[in-house]
Design a protein around this motif. Structure first.
Motif, short mmCIF file in Angstrom:
data_model
loop_
_atom_site.label_atom_id
_atom_site.label_comp_id
_atom_site.label_asym_id
_atom_site.label_seq_id
_atom_site.Cartn_x
_atom_site.Cartn_y
_atom_site.Cartn_z
N LEU A 32 0.80 -1.22 0.00
CA LEU A 32 0.00 0.00 0.00
C LEU A 32 0.84 1.27 0.00
CD1 LEU A 32 -2.71 -1.09 2.59
CD2 LEU A 32 -2.87 -1.11 0.10
N ASN A 33 2.15 1.15 -0.01
CA ASN A 33 3.00 2.33 0.01
C ASN A 33 2.93 3.06 -1.33
OD1 ASN A 33 3.89 1.91 2.61
ND2 ASN A 33 5.56 0.59 1.94
N VAL A 34 2.74 4.37 -1.25
CA VAL A 34 2.63 5.22 -2.43
C VAL A 34 3.62 6.37 -2.26
CG1 VAL A 34 1.11 6.72 -3.76
CG2 VAL A 34 0.21 4.64 -2.74
N SER A 35 4.28 6.75 -3.35
CA SER A 35 5.24 7.85 -3.28
C SER A 35 5.02 8.76 -4.49
CB SER A 35 6.66 7.27 -3.30
OG SER A 35 7.60 8.28 -3.22
N VAL A 36 5.02 10.09 -4.24
CA VAL A 36 4.85 11.07 -5.30
C VAL A 36 5.87 12.19 -5.13
CG1 VAL A 36 2.39 10.63 -5.66
CG2 VAL A 36 3.10 12.35 -4.02
N ASN A 37 6.18 12.88 -6.22
CA ASN A 37 7.06 14.05 -6.12
C ASN A 37 6.33 15.17 -5.40
OD1 ASN A 37 9.24 12.99 -7.55
ND2 ASN A 37 8.36 13.58 -9.51
N SER A 38 7.09 15.95 -4.64
CA SER A 38 6.50 17.11 -3.98
C SER A 38 7.43 18.30 -4.16
CB SER A 38 6.26 16.85 -2.50
OG SER A 38 7.49 16.78 -1.81
N PHE A 39 6.85 19.49 -4.10
CA PHE A 39 7.60 20.73 -4.25
C PHE A 39 7.22 21.64 -3.09
CE2 PHE A 39 6.68 18.87 -8.34
CZ PHE A 39 7.93 18.82 -8.94
N SER A 40 8.19 21.98 -2.27
CA SER A 40 7.95 22.86 -1.12
C SER A 40 8.39 24.27 -1.46
CB SER A 40 8.73 22.37 0.10
OG SER A 40 8.28 21.11 0.50
N ILE A 41 7.49 25.23 -1.29
CA ILE A 41 7.82 26.64 -1.48
C ILE A 41 8.23 27.18 -0.12
CG2 ILE A 41 6.97 28.90 -2.19
CD1 ILE A 41 4.96 27.42 -3.98
N ILE A 42 9.44 27.71 -0.05
CA ILE A 42 10.03 28.12 1.23
C ILE A 42 10.49 29.56 1.15
CG2 ILE A 42 11.93 27.66 2.83
CD1 ILE A 42 11.75 24.74 1.96
#
Length: 78
Positions: A32-42
């Motif tokens: 059930l593990n799912v991984s997606v790209n993420s983009f953090s605005i800092i």
């Protein structure tokens, strides 16, 4: 205090660790593990020693929209 924006790319993922250790159950358990790209605005200051996360998004086109909105409505630079 903060005068710049930056985007950091990372991964968001789930972690479903099962608490039981019975071998018979492991044969049919789905992954059930799912991984997606993420983009953090800092937000960062000029010395890069203070950081504050504003937003985390998963779609690159939404990141561009968010950055344009923040730059137009604040005094932060990208």
């Amino acid at each position: 205090m903060y005068d710049k924006l930056t985007v950091i790319k990372g991964r968001l993922s789930t972690n479903y660790n099962y608490s039981h250790d019975i071998r018979e159950f492991r044969n049919w358990e789905p992954d059930l593990n799912v991984s997606v790209n993420s983009f953090s605005i800092i937000m960062i200051n000029e010395n890069d020693n203070l950081r504050k996360k504003i937003l985390r998004l998963t779609k690159p086109e939404k990141v561009k929209t968010a950055i344009n909105f923040i730059v137009e409505n604040t005094n932060l630079n990208f």
